[in-house]
Scaffold this motif. Structure first.
Motif, mmCIF file in Angstrom:
data_model
loop_
_atom_site.group_PDB
_atom_site.id
_atom_site.type_symbol
_atom_site.label_atom_id
_atom_site.label_comp_id
_atom_site.label_asym_id
_atom_site.label_seq_id
_atom_site.Cartn_x
_atom_site.Cartn_y
_atom_site.Cartn_z
ATOM 1 N N UNK A 100 -3.013 7.808 -5.842
ATOM 2 C CA UNK A 100 -3.418 7.798 -7.237
ATOM 3 C C UNK A 100 -4.447 6.708 -7.524
ATOM 4 N N UNK A 101 -4.351 5.596 -6.826
ATOM 5 C CA UNK A 101 -5.290 4.496 -7.044
ATOM 6 C C UNK A 101 -6.676 4.809 -6.504
ATOM 7 N N UNK A 102 -6.834 5.952 -5.816
ATOM 8 C CA UNK A 102 -8.144 6.367 -5.310
ATOM 9 C C UNK A 102 -8.593 7.674 -5.958
ATOM 10 N N UNK A 145 0.827 -1.211 0.000
ATOM 11 C CA UNK A 145 0.000 0.000 0.000
ATOM 12 C C UNK A 145 0.862 1.262 0.000
ATOM 13 N N UNK A 146 2.170 1.099 -0.190
ATOM 14 C CA UNK A 146 3.070 2.249 -0.133
ATOM 15 C C UNK A 146 3.057 3.059 -1.418
ATOM 16 N N UNK A 147 2.576 2.452 -2.512
ATOM 17 C CA UNK A 147 2.618 3.136 -3.808
ATOM 18 C C UNK A 147 1.478 2.655 -4.681
ATOM 19 N N UNK A 148 1.129 3.491 -5.654
ATOM 20 C CA UNK A 148 0.055 3.138 -6.566
ATOM 21 C C UNK A 148 0.536 2.054 -7.536
ATOM 22 N N UNK A 149 -0.407 1.487 -8.261
ATOM 23 C CA UNK A 149 -0.082 0.389 -9.162
ATOM 24 C C UNK A 149 0.882 0.828 -10.260
ATOM 25 N N UNK A 202 -18.989 5.034 0.076
ATOM 26 C CA UNK A 202 -18.454 5.682 1.265
ATOM 27 C C UNK A 202 -17.401 6.718 0.896
ATOM 28 N N UNK A 203 -17.265 7.716 1.780
ATOM 29 C CA UNK A 203 -16.262 8.769 1.619
ATOM 30 C C UNK A 203 -15.185 8.547 2.676
ATOM 31 N N UNK A 204 -14.018 8.103 2.271
ATOM 32 C CA UNK A 204 -13.033 7.652 3.253
ATOM 33 C C UNK A 204 -12.069 8.734 3.732
ATOM 34 N N UNK A 205 -11.634 8.560 4.974
ATOM 35 C CA UNK A 205 -10.416 9.195 5.455
ATOM 36 C C UNK A 205 -9.309 8.201 5.125
ATOM 37 N N UNK A 206 -8.402 8.585 4.233
ATOM 38 C CA UNK A 206 -7.396 7.661 3.729
ATOM 39 C C UNK A 206 -6.087 7.823 4.499
ATOM 40 N N UNK A 207 -5.758 6.852 5.319
ATOM 41 C CA UNK A 207 -4.464 6.836 5.996
ATOM 42 C C UNK A 207 -3.500 6.051 5.107
#
Length: 354
Positions: A215-217, A164-168, A203-208
């Motif tokens: 970028x993937x979101x 989860x450290x970087x986008x695809x 849903x509207x997330x708080x992204x940690x």
């Protein structure tokens, strides 16, 4: 030329073998030997009949194996080693897909695992030579697609990761710099699974998450969050951010863990994964997180969904005894552990219990 009784018996046995190989069970049934499968107990002296039957079956097995090899594989393949031929024969099992972990299995950060590129190329070569009758009509591995022979083979390959450290896109670029020929469509990540869940539940997330993973979101509404998504975010695991997530959860927001990995390998050694931070939020808010990455069964079934095969027709290769191998086994797949990334610091008996 003098013939001894022993040489005459040998000649008779060889002739019997030749006829049995040609006529197989019909010959054995005709002479009344097709039903008896007894081989005697330990220490018993096998009779002449048992010895002849064993020899017939051995010769017949070799003849059948050679017939399969010469029928399905080109002559240059028959010059390979015995181990490779055994692997090929074993692959005649209904195997349609292979899932391969990335971090710790093929690479550790910006360093390839020694021998990983060559191992993947060897798999590509031998996968190409396998019979195509197991190929799924729903597979996205098309014979006309560009790339190595792996993508033309009957056994589909997908790379699955909890990273989860970087986008695809960044992940693909990293792998290509390490000389891995991987296409973006061949990767299924826990970030993809998390986005899919958010879209399904609107849903509207708080992204940690780290900035490099956001970028993937792209396109996902994050205003006035009503959900908390936790991945590996060392730069965001501070008191202020974790307290904001804690308060949202208390107000009813679901806690979504991209995965609960306890640790992962970096070049400087083991490092904490997101799991301990998810566990802290669960404890503080007295809740249970929804996990979308490995080792969840849904992650593996999602990864296989566009390959047109069931879990029983797939194998998972990874370096994590719990998330890769254990998760795959729980999903009904075969799990293969490689000792290239995470050592079995904890739970070394997990495999023995299965």
């Amino acid at each position: 030329m003098a013939f001894t009784l022993y040489s005459l018996i040998q000649t008779a046995i060889l002739c019997t073998n030749a006829v049995a190989v040609l006529h197989e069970e019909r010959f054995l049934s005709k002479i009344g030997w097709g039903v008896d499968q007894g081989v005697g107990g330990f220490g018993d002296d096998p009779g002449v009949k048992a010895q002849i039957l064993h020899l017939i079956r051995s010769v017949r097995t070799v003849m059948r194996g050679w017939e399969v090899l010469t029928k399905h594989f080109p002559s240059q393949l028959l010059q390979t080693s015995c181990c490779q031929l055994v692997s090929i024969m074993a692959s005649r099992r209904a195997l349609k897909a292979v899932l391969i972990d990335l971090s710790g299995t093929l690479h550790v950060e910006d360093t390839a695992v020694p021998g990983a590129q060559e191992a993947l190329r060897r798999w590509q070569r031998f996968s190409f030579l396998l019979p195509r009758r197991h190929c799924s009509p729903h597979s996205n591995i098309l014979p006309s697609s560009p790339g190595p022979r792996l993508r033309q083979a009957s056994v589909a390959v997908k790379f699955v990761t909890n990273t989860t450290k970087e986008c695809k896109r960044d992940l693909v670029e990293r792998l290509r710099r390490l000389d891995f020929d991987v296409q973006e469509r061949e990767i299924f990540s826990s970030l993809s699974a998390a986005r899919s869940l958010l879209e399904q539940q609107q849903q509207r997330p708080l992204l940690l998450l780290e900035e490099s993973a956001l970028e993937d979101f792209s396109g996902v509404d994050t205003s006035e969050p009503n959900a908390v998504v936790v991945g590996l975010a060392p730069d965001r695991f501070n008191y202020q951010t974790l307290n904001e997530a804690f308060r949202l959860i208390l107000d009813g927001a679901p806690l979504i863990a991209i995965h609960k990995g306890r640790y992962y390998r970096r070049k400087d050694g083991l490092a904490l994964g997101p799991g301990p931070f998810v566990a802290g939020l669960e404890y503080a808010a007295d809740c249970r997180a929804t996990v979308v990455g490995k080792p969840e069964k849904t992650f593996f079934t999602q990864a296989l969904s566009d390959l047109g095969c069931s879990p029983s027709e797939a194998v998972m290769i990874g370096d994590d005894v719990r998330d890769d191998v254990g998760g795959a086994q729980d999903a009904g797949m075969l799990g293969i552990l490689v000792r290239t990334g995470k050592p079995a610091v904890c739970g070394v008996n997990v495999l023995a219990e299965r």
